[in-house]
Write a protein that holds these residues in place. Structure first.
Motif, short mmCIF file in Angstrom:
data_model
loop_
_atom_site.label_atom_id
_atom_site.label_comp_id
_atom_site.label_asym_id
_atom_site.label_seq_id
_atom_site.Cartn_x
_atom_site.Cartn_y
_atom_site.Cartn_z
N THR B 115 11.25 34.17 -19.03
CA THR B 115 11.76 33.38 -17.90
C THR B 115 12.30 34.29 -16.78
O THR B 115 12.96 33.81 -15.86
CB THR B 115 12.87 32.40 -18.36
N SER B 116 11.98 35.59 -16.88
CA SER B 116 12.45 36.50 -15.83
C SER B 116 11.54 36.35 -14.60
O SER B 116 10.37 36.00 -14.73
CB SER B 116 12.40 37.94 -16.33
N ASN B 117 12.11 36.59 -13.44
CA ASN B 117 11.35 36.59 -12.19
C ASN B 117 10.36 35.41 -12.14
O ASN B 117 9.13 35.61 -12.08
CB ASN B 117 10.60 37.93 -12.08
N PRO B 118 10.86 34.18 -12.11
CA PRO B 118 10.02 33.00 -12.31
C PRO B 118 8.90 32.85 -11.26
O PRO B 118 9.11 33.16 -10.08
CB PRO B 118 10.99 31.83 -12.19
N ASN B 119 7.75 32.39 -11.73
CA ASN B 119 6.64 32.08 -10.81
C ASN B 119 6.18 30.62 -10.98
O ASN B 119 5.06 30.28 -10.58
CB ASN B 119 5.48 33.07 -10.97
N CYS B 120 7.03 29.80 -11.56
CA CYS B 120 6.79 28.35 -11.60
C CYS B 120 8.08 27.66 -12.00
O CYS B 120 9.06 28.32 -12.36
CB CYS B 120 5.67 28.01 -12.59
N VAL B 121 8.09 26.34 -11.90
CA VAL B 121 9.25 25.56 -12.36
C VAL B 121 8.77 24.58 -13.41
O VAL B 121 7.74 23.93 -13.24
CB VAL B 121 9.91 24.80 -11.18
N VAL B 122 9.51 24.50 -14.53
CA VAL B 122 9.27 23.45 -15.53
C VAL B 122 10.43 22.47 -15.43
O VAL B 122 11.60 22.86 -15.54
CB VAL B 122 9.19 24.03 -16.96
N ILE B 123 10.09 21.20 -15.21
CA ILE B 123 11.11 20.16 -15.11
C ILE B 123 10.92 19.17 -16.26
O ILE B 123 9.80 18.81 -16.60
CB ILE B 123 11.05 19.45 -13.73
N ALA B 124 12.04 18.82 -16.89
CA ALA B 124 12.02 17.81 -17.96
C ALA B 124 13.20 16.88 -17.73
O ALA B 124 13.90 17.00 -16.72
CB ALA B 124 12.14 18.51 -19.31
N ASP B 125 13.42 15.96 -18.64
CA ASP B 125 14.55 15.03 -18.47
C ASP B 125 15.85 15.80 -18.66
O ASP B 125 16.35 15.92 -19.78
CB ASP B 125 14.42 13.90 -19.50
N ALA B 126 16.41 16.31 -17.57
CA ALA B 126 17.60 17.15 -17.64
C ALA B 126 18.88 16.33 -17.67
O ALA B 126 19.97 16.87 -17.88
CB ALA B 126 17.63 18.12 -16.47
N ALA B 127 18.77 15.02 -17.41
CA ALA B 127 19.93 14.11 -17.40
C ALA B 127 21.05 14.68 -16.51
O ALA B 127 20.80 14.91 -15.33
CB ALA B 127 20.42 13.85 -18.82
N GLU B 128 22.24 14.92 -17.05
CA GLU B 128 23.36 15.41 -16.23
C GLU B 128 23.00 16.72 -15.52
O GLU B 128 23.63 17.10 -14.53
CB GLU B 128 24.60 15.65 -17.11
N GLY B 129 22.00 17.40 -16.05
CA GLY B 129 21.55 18.66 -15.42
C GLY B 129 20.88 18.45 -14.08
O GLY B 129 20.64 19.41 -13.34
N PHE B 130 20.57 17.21 -13.73
CA PHE B 130 19.97 16.91 -12.41
C PHE B 130 21.06 16.85 -11.34
O PHE B 130 21.24 15.83 -10.68
CB PHE B 130 19.20 15.59 -12.45
N SER B 131 21.80 17.94 -11.20
CA SER B 131 22.82 18.01 -10.15
C SER B 131 22.15 18.43 -8.84
O SER B 131 21.04 18.95 -8.85
CB SER B 131 23.88 19.03 -10.53
N PHE B 132 22.85 18.24 -7.74
CA PHE B 132 22.34 18.66 -6.43
C PHE B 132 22.07 20.16 -6.46
O PHE B 132 21.01 20.63 -6.00
CB PHE B 132 23.38 18.32 -5.36
N GLN B 133 22.99 20.90 -7.05
CA GLN B 133 22.87 22.36 -7.13
C GLN B 133 21.62 22.78 -7.93
O GLN B 133 20.85 23.62 -7.48
CB GLN B 133 24.12 22.90 -7.80
#
Lengths: 225, 225
Positions: B115-133
């Protein structure tokens, strides 16, 4: 300048965007974009009618005008067309009582609107207010309505702050649209109604000013200055 | 039962959804849906091949299986097809290093991925993790890439918890898609590749089992029980 005089022949009014055109946000509220203070002053001296037309939805008009004055601009609240007052008009006209998913700085614009027992959601650039909890609350209000009404103050994708790019209201509106299977009503740019209301307040018709002037952003203010 | 025997003629395998089919989430992890524990046991006794196919993306397979065992189901991690392991395969195959916008409960599924120097984003059901930040961070990673790659574990609109309806990963994926002007790649249901990989692990072909069985949700488990 001759080219500008020619292009401005017949023009009676100018709509100016604010954020990213007159100033850039940042520490201490922001900084004026080079030449913009003088450009506004010259436009006003020129006899053209000037109105400020913004999608700003983190601040009330009062706060926004206070900030711009601190930065050296001369303007009053009455010269600003912003989405929150336009939304209030729409809410009253249709008997809508909003659940507000907005920035705390904007709430004062809605203080004369009935927000009890909500029958719609108004979403604006809530910034930190876009928490999972607040998004779910707005979603739940919409899902409890027979005909969900979502009113979005603008549809911006993102904006720039000192800390980097920030997601704007348009992105969060898409999230609610998808989850509810609905389409939001947009109040603010680029809605034609929004520009028309700004023109009405200026007392000019659309053919009497070139909209492009306010859409070319920095380039324009620099050329005019 | 005669009608069921007829409909199952030629069927060799069954894919079962988990959340909302075998159990409902809630306090203490959740409760089995009436009849589902016995239905799974009967399917396994019947000689049909059974596999569990879920879009669960708040928990690792290990945690999920532990929960289901506590609720009375007999199954092992190896019988579960879930989006996170499928995403890990895809990441390795394409040399992708993800920035993870996922629930803390899911991170262990990615511990062998760079996961170093990322070249993509993986999104899943993050729940409370879906903050603005956190949403802005994922957005910024995408915007810094020449060709932004967004991998979404499922495209669910919402799900139900004791506290009410909750926005699912699909809604937040739409927000990032809109802001970046891109389309996410979906790993998990309803992606055909996801179902195919479950079939491969079962060792049956698509024509040998009726997909509808796992899509009719509660109705089906009740009938089978």
């Amino acid at each position: 300048m001759a080219a500008w005089r020619e292009r401005l022949a017949g023009v009676r009014g100018v709509l100016l965007d604010i954020s990213g055109v007159l100033y850039d946000g940042g520490e201490g509220g922001g900084t004026p974009i080079a030449g913009s203070v003088e450009a506004v002053a010259r436009l006003k001296r020129s006899g053209l009618k000037v109105r400020f037309c913004t999608n700003e939805s983190q601040k009330s008009r009062r706060e926004l005008v206070q900030l711009l004055r601190r930065l050296g601009f001369h303007l009053s609240e009455g010269e600003v067309t912003a989405p929150a007052p336009a939304a209030c008009q729409l809410l009253r006209a249709r008997g809508l009582r909003p659940h507000l998913l907005v920035h705390d700085g904007l709430r004062s614009e809605f203080h004369q609107v009935d927000t009890s027992n909500p029958n719609c959601v108004v979403i604006a650039d809530a910034a930190e207010g876009f928490s999972f909890q607040n998004m779910n609350k707005a979603f739940q209000v919409l899902m409890e309505l027979e005909t969900p009404v979502l009113i979005s103050l603008g549809k911006g994708r993102y904006y720039k702050e000192a800390a980097g790019l920030m997601l704007d209201v348009g992105a969060y509106t898409k999230a609610l649209e998808y989850a509810c299977g609905i389409e939001a009503e947009v109040v603010g740019k680029p809605s034609p109604e929004f520009f028309k209301s700004a023109l009405q307040e200026l007392g000019v018709d659309a053919h009497q000013f070139p909209l492009k002037l306010c859409q070319r952003k920095r380039q324009t203010t620099r050329r005019l200055a």
